[in-house]
Design an enzyme around this catalytic site. Structure first.
Site, PDB file in Angstrom:
ATOM      1  N   CYS B 129      60.790  48.648  55.313  1.00 13.05           N
ATOM      2  CA  CYS B 129      59.368  48.355  55.147  1.00 13.05           C
ATOM      3  C   CYS B 129      58.526  49.414  55.851  1.00 13.05           C
ATOM      4  O   CYS B 129      58.626  49.610  57.050  1.00 13.05           O
ATOM      5  CB  CYS B 129      59.009  46.997  55.705  1.00 13.05           C
ATOM      6  SG  CYS B 129      57.263  46.637  55.434  1.00 13.05           S
ATOM      7  N   VAL B 189      64.644  50.807  44.820  1.00 14.72           N
ATOM      8  CA  VAL B 189      64.150  51.234  46.102  1.00 14.72           C
ATOM      9  C   VAL B 189      62.978  50.377  46.572  1.00 14.72           C
ATOM     10  O   VAL B 189      62.353  49.680  45.789  1.00 14.72           O
ATOM     11  CB  VAL B 189      63.633  52.702  46.022  1.00 14.72           C
ATOM     12  CG1 VAL B 189      64.792  53.648  45.790  1.00 14.72           C
ATOM     13  CG2 VAL B 189      62.550  52.868  44.945  1.00 14.72           C
TER      14      VAL B 189
END
Ligand SMILES: Cc1cc2nc3c(=O)[nH]c(=O)nc-3n(C[C@H](O)[C@H](O)[C@H](O)COP(=O)(O)O)c2cc1C
Ligand code: FES
Lengths: 280, 291
Positions: B129, B189
């Site tokens: 993240c 991804v």
């Protein structure tokens, strides 16, 4: 969560595109939306059949007439320009109704709607529902940068003589020369105040109402804006600063907790520090 | 169309909803028939609740992209385990909980807390993240990623899918490292680091300057990353990035992904994943007939 209960994707033909100065009224046949929408709720409109621009754009439902829904747009960006350029019979792709609408007061004496620019959008529908709920008279305070950006008074009134409209423009090209909040003296002691417009206008309105103690026991609600990713509560992109009951700072979601919020719940100071919804 | 990803995670079909684009499913359930989908990957879930970043949090970019900086707003793993999981247990769609953290202990805590909790079909480890401090360190360093997966592997018998960051020079190396330390599958991804400038002020639109870029703008980049990962590992690969329809999803299957996740396109049309599923089913049918 409940805000998405009636929402669905609906496709329907555009029946008219009308211009009022800088503002455009787009009307399309969207029966499910027309029957489910309540004043202050919005729909997410697709601006293109391709992926550019990608995201839908949120628009208040301004009016319904049978199967028809009307939206009011100001051509501020690529998405709104594409929508305004759509022709009758082209298909409009709408997702809605979304969000929390206005609290329609019943049989109250006097209600005030404060509109800034394209913030006029939710008011025709709200005014109609207030009158149906027995509100005796309604004043719309309508402000904009210039006359060309003022929504015409007849569009709020729709022939109803109990609906009064007062106007103000920043450049003095129509109505009183000044801000819409300068017109508040025309609507003393309202039973309910409803507002929609740029966040800065709403903040100064909130301050003005607060100084006369109005927001504490009166219905005082504002429709806010924030950049939106989805419009239905999943992206968490549309955060607005609020004060919880215990006065703790928190984020609310514009699309599901709002767009209409009680003015006393909004953290106007925090909001004023943020860039407007137009940045995105 | 069933896809068995191994270690107890079998998807009824290969089309899921990507983490952070479907919340915990509750809003979307009102809009679409969620139970027809292959999987729901939840919002990134952390040890403690997080209130998220200051707005603006999203901005559209030209050319079909979305930049976000949500900051992992979520109610925390305790809430997910006690309040949400019992509801997931009533759904037909498998719910994979996406787990994020700032350090190894955070991840281990979350995975351990979800162990044995009914309604949780598997774990997706978000080591990528871009919107929280330290959020990407694990995904950027093959060694750190491997140690994290090992630590998590030790506390769960569940399927562990590792979500890879594309913001690396060698995504294949990270994929190999997590495979070797016990990952059951990888998803690729996550978003690309991106920036948008507000032209009138000349400053970045997002408060932190950068955010994560998603949407059709990244599909060719994601496809190349998935192809590279596929060539590097033998475990299943789940393709995600820029899918908007069956054709753009099928590209990922053609380069060797076993399943796909639809993300940003759900915002544009909540029915996208269902349309993708329908289209892929039709494509498969056509191939079977002709092949
Ligand atoms: C608003 C938003 C929030 C996201 N939140 C998460 C998250 O919490 N955890 C995660 O692993 N990925 C998250 N992602 C990344 C997506 O799951 C996905 O990997 C990425 O968006 C690329 O796919 P897409 O182009 O189909 O959206 C988020 C993406 C978006 C747009
Ligand atoms: S716009 Fe996505 S949660 Fe409000």
């Amino acid at each position: 969560m409940s805000a998405t209960l009636d929402a669905r994707v609906e496709h329907g033909p555009i029946v008219s595109v009308e211009r009022f100065g800088h503002l455009v009224e787009l009307t399309a046949r969207l029966p499910a939306l027309a029957s489910a929408v309540r004043p202050g709720q919005f729909a997410q409109l697709r601006c293109s059949a391709t992926t550019v621009p990608l995201l839908r754009r949120p628009f208040s439902v301004a009016w319904t007439d049978g199967d028809l829904c009307t939206f009011v747009l100001d051509e501020v960006g690529v998405g709104t320009r594409l929508l305004a350029a759509m022709q009758p019979d082209a298909e409009l792709d709408a997702l809605g109704p979304l969000g929390a609408g206005f609290t329609v007061v019943h049989e109250a004496g006097h209600a005030v709607c404060v509109s800034g620019g394209v913030g006029c959008a939710p008011f025709p529908l709200l005014v109609r529902e207030l009158r149906r709920a027995g509100v005796a008279d309604i004043t719309v305070l309508n402000g904009a940068a210039s006359a060309a950006k003022l929504y015409p008074p007849e569009r709020f009134q729709r022939g109803d003589t109990a609906v009064h409209v007062a106007e103000a423009t920043d450049d003095g090209s129509r109505g009183r020369h000044g801000r819409v909040t300068d017109l508040l003296d025309l609507a003393p002691a309202p039973a309910a105040v409803y507002a929609c417009g740029p966040n800065a206008m709403l903040a100064s309105l909130a301050a003005a109402l607060d100084s006369i103690g109005l927001t504490r026991d009166t219905v005082a609600e504002a429709s806010l804006e924030a950049p939106m990713g989805c419009g239905f509560g999943t992206c968490l992109g549309c955060a607005l600063p609020v004060r919880r009951a215990d006065d703790e700072a928190a984020w609310a979601l514009c699309c599901t907790d709002g767009p209409v919020m009680r003015m006393r719940d909004v953290d106007w100071h925090e909001l004023s520090l943020l860039p407007g919804a137009d940045v995105a | 169309m069933r896809v068995d990803l191994g270690r107890g995670l079998a998807l009824p079909n290969p089309v899921g909803l990507a983490s952070g684009t479907a919340g915990y499913g509750f809003e979307l359930r009102n809009l679409i028939d969620l139970d027809r989908l292959g999987a729901l990957f939840t919002k990134g879930t952390t040890r403690l609740s997080r209130s998220g970043n200051a707005p603006p949090r999203v901005a559209e970019t030209s050319g079909g992209g979305l930049l976000n900086s949500i900051g992992l707003q979520n109610p925390g793993v305790e809430w997910v385990a006690t309040q949400y999981a019992p509801r997931f247990a009533e759904w037909r769609v498998p719910v994979v909980v996406n787990v994020a953290g700032e350090n190894e202990a955070d991840y281990v805590h979350c995975v351990r807390r979800l162990e044995g909790v009914a309604g949780v079909a598997g774990i997706e480890l978000n080591i990528s993240c871009p919107n929280i401090a330290h959020g990407m360190d694990f995904g950027r360093d093959a060694g750190a990623a491997a140690r994290l997966v090992e630590a998590v592997r030790a506390v769960t018998v569940r399927h562990v899918m590792v979500k890879l960051s594309p913001n690396v020079t060698d995504i294949a190396a990270v994929a190999r490292a997590v495979q070797d330390s016990g990952a059951d599958s990888v998803s690729a991804v996550n978003t690309y680091v991106g920036m948008k400038i507000h032209r009138r002020s000349g400053r970045p639109v997002l408060p932190d300057g950068t955010g994560g870029l998603s949407g059709p703008a990244i599909q060719p980049l994601a496809l190349a990353a998935v192809a590279a990962v596929r060539a590097a590992v033998t475990i299943p690969v789940v393709g995600v990035g820029g899918i908007v329809d069956a054709a753009s999803a099928n590209d990922f299957l053609l380069v060797g992904a076993q399943a796909v996740q639809v993300g940003t396109a759900t915002f544009v049309d909540p029915n996208t994943a269902l349309h993708v599923l329908q289209g892929i089913t039709a494509l498969r049918g056509a191939h079977t007939v002709s092949g």
